[in-house]
Enzyme design. Sequence first.
Site, PDB file in Angstrom:
ATOM      1  N   HIS A 194     -20.537  -7.697  39.482  1.00 21.46           N
ATOM      2  CA  HIS A 194     -19.406  -8.478  38.713  1.00 21.46           C
ATOM      3  C   HIS A 194     -19.502  -8.581  37.217  1.00 21.46           C
ATOM      4  CE1 HIS A 194     -18.511 -10.913  42.468  1.00 21.46           C
ATOM      5  NE2 HIS A 194     -17.254  -9.962  42.176  1.00 21.46           N
ATOM      6  N   CYS A 209      -7.868  10.245  40.397  1.00 23.98           N
ATOM      7  CA  CYS A 209      -7.844   8.743  40.138  1.00 23.98           C
ATOM      8  C   CYS A 209      -9.236   8.351  40.137  1.00 23.98           C
ATOM      9  CB  CYS A 209      -6.996   8.218  41.348  1.00 23.98           C
ATOM     10  SG  CYS A 209      -7.588   8.323  43.095  1.00 23.98           S
TER      11      CYS A 209
HETATM   12  C1  PEP Z   1     -12.755   7.422  44.367  1.00 28.35           C
HETATM   13  O1  PEP Z   1     -13.471   7.839  45.393  1.00 28.35           O
HETATM   14  O2  PEP Z   1     -12.807   8.386  43.320  1.00 28.35           O
HETATM   15  C2  PEP Z   1     -11.931   6.612  44.244  1.00 28.35           C
HETATM   16  C3  PEP Z   1     -10.827   6.644  43.444  1.00 28.35           C
HETATM   17  O3  PEP Z   1     -11.723   5.654  45.391  1.00 28.35           O
HETATM   18  P1  PEP Z   1     -12.603   4.367  45.154  1.00 28.35           P
HETATM   19  O4  PEP Z   1     -13.554   4.189  43.815  1.00 28.35           O
HETATM   20  O5  PEP Z   1     -11.972   3.169  45.496  1.00 28.35           O
HETATM   21  O6  PEP Z   1     -13.654   4.811  46.356  1.00 28.35           O
END
Ligand code: PEP
Length: 543
Positions: A182, A498
């Site tokens: 956090h 992403c």
């Molecule tokens: C990833 O795995 O890169 C992603 C964007 O998902 P998370 O970080 O939520 O697992």
Amino acid sequence: MPAPLRLQGISASAGYAEGPVFDLERITAAYVSKATASEEKKALETAIGIATSRLATLIETSKGDAADILEFQIAMLEDDALSHPGFAAIASGLPADAAWRQALDAEIAGYETSDQDYFRARAADIRDIRDQVLRALTEDGEVQTPTGAILYGEDIAPTRFLETDWSKGGGIALRAGSTASHVAMLARSRGVPMVVGLGVAGLGVVGLGNSPADLAGTALLDAEHGGIVLSPSKAEIDAFRQSSSSFSARRDLARIFLTRPAVTRTGTAVRVQVNIADPSDVDGIDIATCDGVGLMRTEFLFGKTLPDEETQYRAYRKVLEWAGEKPVTIRTVDAGGDKPVPGFTVEESNPFLGLRGIRLSLARPDVFRVQIRALLRAATHGSLKVMFPMIAIVEEYRQAVAMFAEEQAALAARGIPLKMPPLGIMVEVPSVAIMPEAFAEVAFFSIGSNDLTQYVMAAARDNIAVAHLNSVRHPAVLRLVAAVTAFGHRENIPVSLCGDAGGDPASIPSLLEAGLRDLSVAPAQLAMAKAAIADVSIQAGPA
Ligand code: PEP
Ligand code: MG
């Protein structure tokens, strides 16, 4: 003058701080035992009350993640299950401070030994609760953290972070800690430099204690590269100040890029979208500064109870209306792994390789169908795209698509307005990245570099001891990113990324080199990402 001591850890929040070191574990005032067990009990009750009201005061000036953390702590403090062992220890003869410490240490140990990173990261919250009550017991609650100091210790409590005045600089250097904690999250969103893992074998110098000699004098915290120098030489101070002012200049310059479309030095346009989790995240973002939402994580909605259709519909609709004509990619719930959801996820010995993401959604159609209906209805309010996390085989995608079609028919039969959004997948399991041709029917690909990297490199994303292996820039990971991007380009299937790497200025050149032209980044990284893109020279279009 002691010799300079350099320690290497991992950056949890980039930036620079120069200042005196403040020992987070300095001894607090001694507790004065009471005459009877009932007085000890009363003292503990009073201290819990003081700690709770301090947290409530702090909540008044906090919002978003900070308020969530404080609410979590108050809920823990008010939970009899947490305080009961402390009162039991008093009844068996211990003074209030020792009883509370013993009870909370047992609780902390349980969290620390959990298989799940999420729970290990929450140990810091319980430690925080323990120390706040101890401070209240010893009437040492007014200790102020000096401004501009580098706070050094094993770990730092979220409340300690929130109580500290960061307006005059300062930073955090931890022997343990986690980039997923956090506090790390808060530090990134407030721009407070923070380094973790300084005591991890193989990374830093093991064995630095917190004796006055170790901690005396000024220190230089380079949280861009994850290091700290104690007792620096004049030459080190000069070099540090140069790096620090270059970092500030880059950050100031980046603000100019925020309002402009992202373009490389050689004129190639790059789409930059944002990653969000809570619908309220968009309140602080000007839609004109980004190309839409590349990833809306929905796990947050599944925090304490499973959300009903209406709650989800309102959350998705808010973001779609904010984005207007720009696309919003909402990911179906990715519970499991390091994101447990009570009443939904299951206990597993290896949760990252278990029933998470789409696997869990398909196993629990009762929960999944509620989310599907909310998404189909919300789609009428903007430009929605939906993607599925943790897809490993195409049959999972087909099952999810079939469920969308069934819910579409059912809603239509009831005359409820809806729209079928394009349905795509996350590319985060190597089986997809190695054979994208098996997924040619999907509407789009979004590369989840956080998970893809950890699975390709077999190095957990939150484990500091293997962080040197967990790099998106490893050629094996980049080769897969380039192959998926090239496949999408050939087949006319949009490909974006992403994962956190998309917002990392050090990784952006390699990602663009691999052919990507569409990144989605944390809102706090938007300006720096655009500035880093503007610095890249690439000639051709997507590979
Ligand atoms: C990833 O795995 O890169 C992603 C964007 O998902 P998370 O970080 O939520 O697992
Ligand atoms: Mg992922």
